[in-house]
Every structure is written in C-alpha cells, then in structure tokens.
Design a protein around this motif. Sequence first.
Motif, PDB file in Angstrom:
ATOM      1  N   HIS A 554       0.830  -1.198   0.000  1.00 40.47           N
ATOM      2  CA  HIS A 554       0.000   0.000   0.000  1.00 40.47           C
ATOM      3  C   HIS A 554       0.867   1.250   0.000  1.00 40.47           C
ATOM      4  CE1 HIS A 554       0.937   0.047   4.300  1.00 40.47           C
ATOM      5  NE2 HIS A 554       0.583  -1.229   4.304  1.00 40.47           N
ATOM      6  N   ALA A 555       0.304   2.368  -0.453  1.00 39.13           N
ATOM      7  CA  ALA A 555       1.076   3.599  -0.625  1.00 39.13           C
ATOM      8  C   ALA A 555       0.226   4.814  -0.279  1.00 39.13           C
ATOM      9  CB  ALA A 555       1.577   3.705  -2.065  1.00 39.13           C
ATOM     10  N   TYR A 556       0.919   5.890   0.033  1.00 36.53           N
ATOM     11  CA  TYR A 556       0.284   7.194   0.220  1.00 36.53           C
ATOM     12  C   TYR A 556       0.787   8.118  -0.880  1.00 36.53           C
ATOM     13  CZ  TYR A 556      -0.689  11.838   2.031  1.00 36.53           C
ATOM     14  OH  TYR A 556      -1.126  13.128   2.163  1.00 36.53           O
ATOM     15  N   ILE A 557      -0.130   8.685  -1.668  1.00 37.71           N
ATOM     16  CA  ILE A 557       0.230   9.648  -2.709  1.00 37.71           C
ATOM     17  C   ILE A 557      -0.483  10.953  -2.379  1.00 37.71           C
ATOM     18  CG2 ILE A 557       0.276  10.188  -5.162  1.00 37.71           C
ATOM     19  CD1 ILE A 557       1.967   7.760  -4.410  1.00 37.71           C
ATOM     20  N   HIS A 558       0.274  11.965  -2.038  1.00 35.59           N
ATOM     21  CA  HIS A 558      -0.311  13.224  -1.567  1.00 35.59           C
ATOM     22  C   HIS A 558      -1.157  13.875  -2.654  1.00 35.59           C
ATOM     23  CE1 HIS A 558      -0.618  16.447   1.313  1.00 35.59           C
ATOM     24  NE2 HIS A 558      -0.323  17.340   0.375  1.00 35.59           N
ATOM     25  N   GLY A 559      -2.384  14.183  -2.293  1.00 40.93           N
ATOM     26  CA  GLY A 559      -3.308  14.822  -3.237  1.00 40.93           C
ATOM     27  C   GLY A 559      -4.221  13.844  -3.948  1.00 40.93           C
ATOM     28  N   LEU A 560      -4.053  12.530  -3.694  1.00 37.85           N
ATOM     29  CA  LEU A 560      -4.891  11.537  -4.374  1.00 37.85           C
ATOM     30  C   LEU A 560      -5.545  10.555  -3.384  1.00 37.85           C
ATOM     31  CD1 LEU A 560      -2.683  10.584  -7.470  1.00 37.85           C
ATOM     32  CD2 LEU A 560      -4.654  12.134  -7.414  1.00 37.85           C
ATOM     33  N   MET A 561      -5.682  10.967  -2.136  1.00 38.94           N
ATOM     34  CA  MET A 561      -6.154  10.029  -1.126  1.00 38.94           C
ATOM     35  C   MET A 561      -7.618  10.212  -0.752  1.00 38.94           C
ATOM     36  SD  MET A 561      -3.468   8.229  -0.799  1.00 38.94           S
ATOM     37  CE  MET A 561      -4.023   7.151   0.513  1.00 38.94           C
ATOM     38  N   ASN A 562      -8.335  11.095  -1.467  1.00 39.64           N
ATOM     39  CA  ASN A 562      -9.734  11.345  -1.128  1.00 39.64           C
ATOM     40  C   ASN A 562     -10.630  11.350  -2.364  1.00 39.64           C
ATOM     41  OD1 ASN A 562      -9.907  11.885   1.892  1.00 39.64           O
ATOM     42  ND2 ASN A 562      -8.194  13.204   1.298  1.00 39.64           N
ATOM     43  N   GLY A 563     -10.452  10.383  -3.211  1.00 39.61           N
ATOM     44  CA  GLY A 563     -11.324  10.217  -4.361  1.00 39.61           C
ATOM     45  C   GLY A 563     -10.973  11.041  -5.568  1.00 39.61           C
ATOM     46  N   GLU A 564      -9.819  11.732  -5.548  1.00 37.55           N
ATOM     47  CA  GLU A 564      -9.458  12.591  -6.666  1.00 37.55           C
ATOM     48  C   GLU A 564      -9.234  11.800  -7.952  1.00 37.55           C
ATOM     49  OE1 GLU A 564      -7.922  14.636  -2.903  1.00 37.55           O
ATOM     50  OE2 GLU A 564      -7.968  12.595  -3.737  1.00 37.55           O
ATOM     51  N   VAL A 565      -8.806  10.538  -7.816  1.00 34.59           N
ATOM     52  CA  VAL A 565      -8.556   9.721  -9.013  1.00 34.59           C
ATOM     53  C   VAL A 565      -9.811   9.618  -9.867  1.00 34.59           C
ATOM     54  CG1 VAL A 565      -8.038   7.378  -9.809  1.00 34.59           C
ATOM     55  CG2 VAL A 565      -6.689   8.390  -7.957  1.00 34.59           C
ATOM     56  N   LEU A 566     -10.965   9.438  -9.224  1.00 34.47           N
ATOM     57  CA  LEU A 566     -12.221   9.251  -9.957  1.00 34.47           C
ATOM     58  C   LEU A 566     -12.644  10.503 -10.712  1.00 34.47           C
ATOM     59  CD1 LEU A 566     -14.080   7.322  -7.127  1.00 34.47           C
ATOM     60  CD2 LEU A 566     -13.201   6.334  -9.242  1.00 34.47           C
ATOM     61  N   GLN A 567     -12.148  11.662 -10.268  1.00 36.87           N
ATOM     62  CA  GLN A 567     -12.524  12.917 -10.910  1.00 36.87           C
ATOM     63  C   GLN A 567     -11.554  13.347 -12.011  1.00 36.87           C
ATOM     64  OE1 GLN A 567     -15.461  14.034  -9.915  1.00 36.87           O
ATOM     65  NE2 GLN A 567     -15.447  12.382  -8.369  1.00 36.87           N
ATOM     66  N   ALA A 568     -10.438  12.641 -12.121  1.00 39.98           N
ATOM     67  CA  ALA A 568      -9.409  13.043 -13.084  1.00 39.98           C
ATOM     68  C   ALA A 568      -9.817  12.684 -14.504  1.00 39.98           C
ATOM     69  CB  ALA A 568      -8.083  12.369 -12.727  1.00 39.98           C
ATOM     70  N   GLU A 569      -9.384  13.500 -15.456  1.00 42.34           N
ATOM     71  CA  GLU A 569      -9.743  13.262 -16.856  1.00 42.34           C
ATOM     72  C   GLU A 569      -9.079  11.992 -17.397  1.00 42.34           C
ATOM     73  OE1 GLU A 569      -6.302  16.132 -18.845  1.00 42.34           O
ATOM     74  OE2 GLU A 569      -8.403  16.755 -18.876  1.00 42.34           O
ATOM     75  N   TRP A 570      -7.995  11.553 -16.744  1.00 39.09           N
ATOM     76  CA  TRP A 570      -7.289  10.362 -17.206  1.00 39.09           C
ATOM     77  C   TRP A 570      -7.818   9.078 -16.562  1.00 39.09           C
ATOM     78  CZ3 TRP A 570      -5.556   8.798 -12.577  1.00 39.09           C
ATOM     79  CH2 TRP A 570      -5.163   9.754 -11.644  1.00 39.09           C
ATOM     80  N   TYR A 571      -8.818   9.184 -15.691  1.00 36.52           N
ATOM     81  CA  TYR A 571      -9.339   7.990 -15.010  1.00 36.52           C
ATOM     82  C   TYR A 571      -9.940   7.012 -16.024  1.00 36.52           C
ATOM     83  CZ  TYR A 571     -12.603   4.972 -12.534  1.00 36.52           C
ATOM     84  OH  TYR A 571     -13.300   3.882 -12.080  1.00 36.52           O
ATOM     85  N   ARG A 572      -9.519   5.750 -15.945  1.00 40.25           N
ATOM     86  CA  ARG A 572     -10.077   4.681 -16.766  1.00 40.25           C
ATOM     87  C   ARG A 572     -10.214   3.430 -15.904  1.00 40.25           C
ATOM     88  NH1 ARG A 572     -10.312   8.535 -19.318  1.00 40.25           N
ATOM     89  NH2 ARG A 572      -9.765   8.977 -21.499  1.00 40.25           N
ATOM     90  N   LYS A 573     -11.414   2.974 -15.755  1.00 39.73           N
ATOM     91  CA  LYS A 573     -11.622   1.742 -14.996  1.00 39.73           C
ATOM     92  C   LYS A 573     -11.076   0.557 -15.783  1.00 39.73           C
ATOM     93  CE  LYS A 573     -15.211  -1.242 -13.038  1.00 39.73           C
ATOM     94  NZ  LYS A 573     -16.675  -1.442 -12.803  1.00 39.73           N
ATOM     95  N   GLN A 574     -10.385  -0.337 -15.107  1.00 37.31           N
ATOM     96  CA  GLN A 574      -9.839  -1.514 -15.763  1.00 37.31           C
ATOM     97  C   GLN A 574      -9.684  -2.643 -14.738  1.00 37.31           C
ATOM     98  OE1 GLN A 574      -5.919   0.952 -16.059  1.00 37.31           O
ATOM     99  NE2 GLN A 574      -5.375  -1.138 -16.620  1.00 37.31           N
ATOM    100  N   THR A 575      -9.413  -3.838 -15.223  1.00 36.67           N
ATOM    101  CA  THR A 575      -9.146  -4.975 -14.343  1.00 36.67           C
ATOM    102  C   THR A 575      -7.646  -5.117 -14.178  1.00 36.67           C
ATOM    103  OG1 THR A 575     -11.153  -6.149 -14.993  1.00 36.67           O
ATOM    104  CG2 THR A 575      -9.379  -7.459 -14.027  1.00 36.67           C
ATOM    105  N   ILE A 576      -7.207  -5.124 -12.946  1.00 37.52           N
ATOM    106  CA  ILE A 576      -5.788  -5.267 -12.630  1.00 37.52           C
ATOM    107  C   ILE A 576      -5.571  -6.681 -12.104  1.00 37.52           C
ATOM    108  CG2 ILE A 576      -3.919  -4.449 -11.138  1.00 37.52           C
ATOM    109  CD1 ILE A 576      -5.336  -1.688 -11.207  1.00 37.52           C
ATOM    110  N   THR A 577      -4.724  -7.440 -12.781  1.00 40.18           N
ATOM    111  CA  THR A 577      -4.465  -8.833 -12.405  1.00 40.18           C
ATOM    112  C   THR A 577      -3.177  -8.918 -11.611  1.00 40.18           C
ATOM    113  OG1 THR A 577      -5.587  -9.641 -14.393  1.00 40.18           O
ATOM    114  CG2 THR A 577      -4.119 -11.169 -13.269  1.00 40.18           C
ATOM    115  N   LEU A 578      -3.284  -9.419 -10.387  1.00 41.09           N
ATOM    116  CA  LEU A 578      -2.128  -9.582  -9.513  1.00 41.09           C
ATOM    117  C   LEU A 578      -1.668 -11.034  -9.553  1.00 41.09           C
ATOM    118  CD1 LEU A 578      -3.342  -7.458  -6.459  1.00 41.09           C
ATOM    119  CD2 LEU A 578      -1.949  -6.728  -8.411  1.00 41.09           C
ATOM    120  N   GLU A 579      -0.418 -11.199  -9.905  1.00 41.96           N
ATOM    121  CA  GLU A 579       0.149 -12.555 -10.066  1.00 41.96           C
ATOM    122  C   GLU A 579       0.683 -13.083  -8.727  1.00 41.96           C
ATOM    123  OE1 GLU A 579       0.115 -14.094 -12.950  1.00 41.96           O
ATOM    124  OE2 GLU A 579      -0.313 -12.474 -14.382  1.00 41.96           O
TER     125      GLU A 579
END
Length: 579
Positions: A554-579
């Motif tokens: 897990h990580a902390y990225i300053h400025g992206l910890m309160n839902g900002e990712v969902l509001q960004a123009e570059w947001y794209r939902k995808q499936t992330i596969t963890l090996e």
Amino acid sequence: MGPPTQSPFRALASPHDIRVLHLDAGRPSEPLKGWLEYTRLDNPPHYEALSYEWGSGVKTRSIALQDGSVLPITESLHDALLDLRQDAPVGEPRTVWADAICINQQNIEELQDQVSIMASIYGKAAQVVTYIGPERNNSTLAIAFARELQRHVGTWGDGSLAGENPDLGLTHPTLPPLSDCRWVALKALILRTWASRCWCAHEFLLNRRLVLMCGTTKIPDWYLISDIVQRVFNRSLPASLLPAAEEDPHSLRECLTSLNGLRSLILGWRYCKLTLHELLRRSHPFQATDPRDKVYSVLGLADDRQRLELAVDYTCTAERLYIITAAKIVQAKPTAEILYSCLHAKSLTLPSWVPDWSNWHFGSYGTTLSRGYNACGSTVDEVSVDGTRLRVAGCLVDEIVHVGEPIGPHYISLDRGVSQRKAWLLKEYVEISRQLAREPFPGDEVVVDTFWRTLIGNTTLYEETAGQDYQALYNALLEYDGEGSPAETTASAREFCDAVRRRSRYRRLAVTRMGYVGAVPVTAERDDRVCMLQGRSLLFAVRPHGPGFTYLGHAYIHGLMNGEVLQAEWYRKQTITLE
C-alpha cells in the motif's frame, strides 16, 4: 541396551475422544509419574488444560506412565508438570490435558482430528493454565512489582507510541529510579517468549477461566503483563522497560498487546465472533515452528470455518495451504482487503497477493490503518480469484520516476544520528524539489508542506488529517540538537518521529511522472506503478509482470487520497491482475 519402551497409546475410539493425564503427587526431586484416562469429550472428568511453550522440541526428559511405559517429553513440559504438581493439594493427583502427552504425535490422522477439536478441548476444561516458564531472573519479584505499578500508575499518557523506541519515554515522578533491580526483573518477564507462540495465543483465548503461572506463582490478572506493555506505549511507564528491536525478534511487545485485544474481543462482555481472515490479521505477529499452524491454530475460533470448508491437513504444504486459505477468504467475501496483510518481505514462495502469515515485521499493522483516507471514493470492491491470480477492478494511476532511501532506519532513535537524520531530510527534500521543478506538483501547496505531510501520511495518531501544528513538530525535529535541546523541542521532535514511524517505517519517498509526491513500499523502484483499487481506502504500488502485475504494498500519494482519481480526466476503470 535395555528393552524397547512400550508405547503408552492405544487408539482413540472416535475423533471426539480424548486422553487426560492424572498426574501423581510427588516431591520436587521425584520423577514424574501418572496415568492416562480415555474419555469422551462430551462427558469428560474434571480436568485442566495446560498451555505452555514447546521450546526446542528436544525431548530430554520423561514421564513414567501406566504399565511401565515411559514417554519422552521436552524440558519445558517437564518444568510445567513439576510446578503444577507442587501447586496441587498435598498428596492429590492433578488431572490435566497436555498436547504432547495426550495426543499421539506420531499418528498423523489422530493429530489432525485432535487439532480440529482443540477449541472444544480448551473450552470445556475446568480452567486453562498458561504456564509461562519456571521461576528465574527474579520473576516472582517482577510479578509483585507489576502489580504495584498497575495499582499506583493510574494516569495514562498522551497516547503516543513511545514504546517503539527504548530510548524514548517519560518517567513518572513517583516511580522508583531506573537503577532499581525490579525494572530489570520486569523487563525479563516481558521478554519471555511464550506470548509469541501461536498455539499459546490460541489457548490463551479459549476459556474464560484462565490462570497464568510462572513457576508455582500464580499471576492474579491474565492481562497484567500486557497491561504493563500498553502503559509503556502510552507513556505512563518508562519506555526503557520494553526491549529494543534487536532484543525482541519475536515482536513480543505486539504479541502481548494483541493477546489482550483478542481475548477482550472474543470473551468480553460483548462476545465478538471473528472470521478466519480477521483472526489471521490480528494474530499475524505470533510465530509457529510449523507455518501451517498459523492457520490451524485459529481455525477452530473462526466464525466462518464451516463456510470456508477448510480442514486440518498436515499433508498439505504451507505454501499450498496459504494459497487455498487466501482464495477461500476472497471467495467468501469478495474484497481486496486481504492485500493489507501482505508485508514487504516474505519467507515462503507465494503469489504476490497471498499473505505470508508465517512472518511478521514489527509495526506493520499500524501502517495499514486507513480510516482517514478514501482514495477509492464511493466505489465498491470487484474482486475474483482465477487460479493463483487475483483480479481486481481499479485504475492505474501513475508511474514512479524517482524513489528515495528507505525512511525507517532514519527514525529508529531520536538521539542516535541527529546530524545524519537532518542530512537525510535535507537530501530528500532537495531531490524532491529538483524533481518537481521538472514535473510540477499538480496543486498549489508549497513543497515543504507536501514533504512533511507525506512523511507522516498526512494523518495524526487518531487518523485525522494533520493540521499546521504538525509543521511545528517537523520544525522542532530540524531544530533538535541532542541532549542539550530544550524539553519542549525534544518532546515535539519525538512526536513527529513517532508519527513518521507509525506510517512510514517500511516506506520510501517517491515522485510520479505526473509530479505527485508519495510514500511507497520500501521494495518499490523506478518504473513501478501506482494504482487505485475499488473499495480500498489506500493506494497501492504494483510492478508490471507479464500481462499482469506483482503486488508490492500500500502507498500514500499526496493529493490523491480522497477520491481525486475518480474525478481526473485520465481515469479509466480496468481490471488489474495480480500474479
């Protein structure tokens, strides 16, 4: 060579039968003697269940049983039985259940059956005796001193985690001086390793009637030792009472507090039923000689055991067991919460998303607290298991272009390496400023605020957003100049160091391609990715691996910890596969 030793065991009539040991009375110098009774668990005689540390496992002692048979036992069990025998009424036998005597350890089928009903064996006992070892290192004096401290230290500290560092802490003015030999005795009592063993922990939780014994001395309150540890953590007692990290490879500090919390939850006035995943997470600090026992020792306590359909099977490898267990946990409750139990280093060879419950690193639990974050916004988990892969809905956020040195080593002690810490802080700050000059941070906050907030995950001890008062603590750390510093400066610097340790002891500072500053897992490297996973409050670091990714932590990225990712123009939902 004498005649072969006769086996004391005959087969149990059913998987719900048990043996109990009737331990004969005797003087301390006399050999142990007793006889085994075969009985039904649903209608047993009055017996006590013994919990003790197996120790090395080398069987240098023995107990003579019926028909002339002799059973080899370990030194630790021998000590326990001797002291139990002394504590019994004069001339009377004592009826006990002890695993190494009452289970035929050579019969794998019987062992699996008995381990499966361990919760019932301990739960139905008249009482559980947790034997923490023989009298040594003035342990009787230490127990009396602990009771005295418990009675007289009525005020709790400010809640900061001074106990993580033996060089920190406050001394109550009415306490005896640290030169008093009782402090040494009490520290030795805390360092007894019984509390770190997963089976001792399991047995500690199973019966409301619990007695702790050290030698022949009964410890009046089961929570006495853990209470002392907690009071150190809260600065009511000197932090030097707890062992330093190098003295405590078994994380006894965390094990003792975990025992207290688990017993209070499971047997408290509000009876709490815990899932296997919750039990594994809370008991992660405990250790086992056989890594499979990390699962089997808590399986009988799990509220969802039947639904998970996990059985005790010692023919299964530890790696296979952990993969099956993790998969069943996710299938029963499809969330990515299991990722929080994956530490930065593993002992077993496992898929990156499967926790290695066999190892532990001090302070790992505190780094996963996430009440103050909401990186995933209002999204919900979308998770599935595909063989040994975990598929999670989310979004790849950014690429790491710079990582700094590991943070933790610079915050082990406040007083050691003051100049080195300041040099490290300046170096990290300069490098991040240089990176942001090329790739400006997407916000209007000054770099110094971003810097100190990222070091502490921008959160307080109570998981609230850090205010500007924490910048004053950061400035105090820069001003701190060793033992000659003013008391107020020292206290403030200590508080900031505590905040860094809580959140970032296993992290390193990083900058992403879009100019975000963060604290990422210590194993992260340049070109790794940061991602948001639906339903999870934190962000995560992953490494490209074929068509999928290796999970790093897990990580902390300053400025992206309160839902900002969902509001960004570059947001794209995808499936992330963890090996």
